[in-house]
Scaffold this active site. Structure first.
Site, short mmCIF file in Angstrom:
data_model
loop_
_atom_site.label_atom_id
_atom_site.label_comp_id
_atom_site.label_asym_id
_atom_site.label_seq_id
_atom_site.Cartn_x
_atom_site.Cartn_y
_atom_site.Cartn_z
CG HIS A 11 6.25 3.63 29.17
ND1 HIS A 11 6.35 3.14 30.45
CD2 HIS A 11 5.25 4.54 29.18
CE1 HIS A 11 5.44 3.73 31.22
NE2 HIS A 11 4.76 4.58 30.47
CD GLU A 85 0.07 8.95 29.84
OE1 GLU A 85 -0.70 9.33 28.93
OE2 GLU A 85 0.09 7.79 30.29
#
Length: 232
Positions: A11, A85
């Site tokens: 990202h 994550e």
């Protein structure tokens, strides 16, 4: 022949990346730099004939995927919690050098089970089923292109494990280092027939790792404090 080209993207930047705060699964949005990074990457990938896309459901990843796919309006993105994550537990929100105990932090084993489950069902099974049906390929050079947007620690761990296991071999000169914001890693898969049973396998080549040439001379955060908390 390359049957599948997998584009694995971290990202764009967040304020917590910039200030070195541990994010984990906190749903921190992209900052203005992160949105710009995603837009630059979208330009770089606009000619790639993506057929499928996957993203973490955390907004810093899903927004990055959204920006990239503006050039690919026919591609439907699938959000998956398995691409989140690493859960950092009590460390989430803490500075990167925090020594605070985190008994609820996700273990390396749990992380591996999580991404391996996704990888097995979404990539390996999908492509092997197409090979067996004789429908593998499509796109430039006969290869299918799939986009995956996730997070630094997960991407780093996944690629390192795939390389260590021999499932994916790095191309000459490709080194697995830090996974940078909007860094692009590319794995090319070809068909391999092995063993007495003549079983069909996917053979992967890591063509790029965390490539950020699309960012030109922008100021990139070189360290990911979440990534540093995960043992390969």
């Amino acid at each position: 022949m390359t049957l599948l080209r997998l584009y694995i993207v971290r990202h764009g930047e967040t304020d917590w990346n910039r200030t070195r705060r541990i994010q984990g699964q906190k749903d921190v949005p992209l900052n203005e730099t992160g949105i710009t990074q995603a837009a630059l990457l979208a330009q770089a990938l606009k000619e790639v004939p993506f057929t499928r896309a996957y993203t973490s459901d955390l907004q810093r990843a899903s927004k990055t995927a959204e920006v990239i796919l503006r050039y690919h309006p026919s591609v439907i993105v699938e959000e998956d919690e398995a691409l989140r994550e690493v859960y950092m537990g009590e460390l989430e929100g803490e500075p990167g050098n925090s020594k605070k105990p985190a008994p609820s932090k996700e273990t390396t084993e749990a992380l591996m089970r999580r991404w391996q489950s996704w990888y097995s069902r979404s990539i390996v099974r999908y492509m092997l089923s197409k090979v067996k049906r004789g429908t593998a390929g499509g796109g430039i050079g006969g290869s299918e292109c799939i986009l995956v947007v996730s997070h630094g620690a997960l991407i780093s761990h996944m690629v390192r494990v795939l390389v260590a296991s021999g499932a994916v071999l790095p191309a000459r000169g490709v080194v697995v280092g830090h996974c940078l914001n909007t860094g692009v890693s590319i794995i090319d898969y070809s068909e391999s027939v092995q063993g007495r049973s003549r079983g069909i396998y996917l053979k992967g080549t890591l063509a790029k790792y965390s490539d950020v040439t699309h960012l030109l001379r922008t100021n990139v955060v070189e360290e990911n404090v979440d990534e540093g908390r995960v043992v390969p």
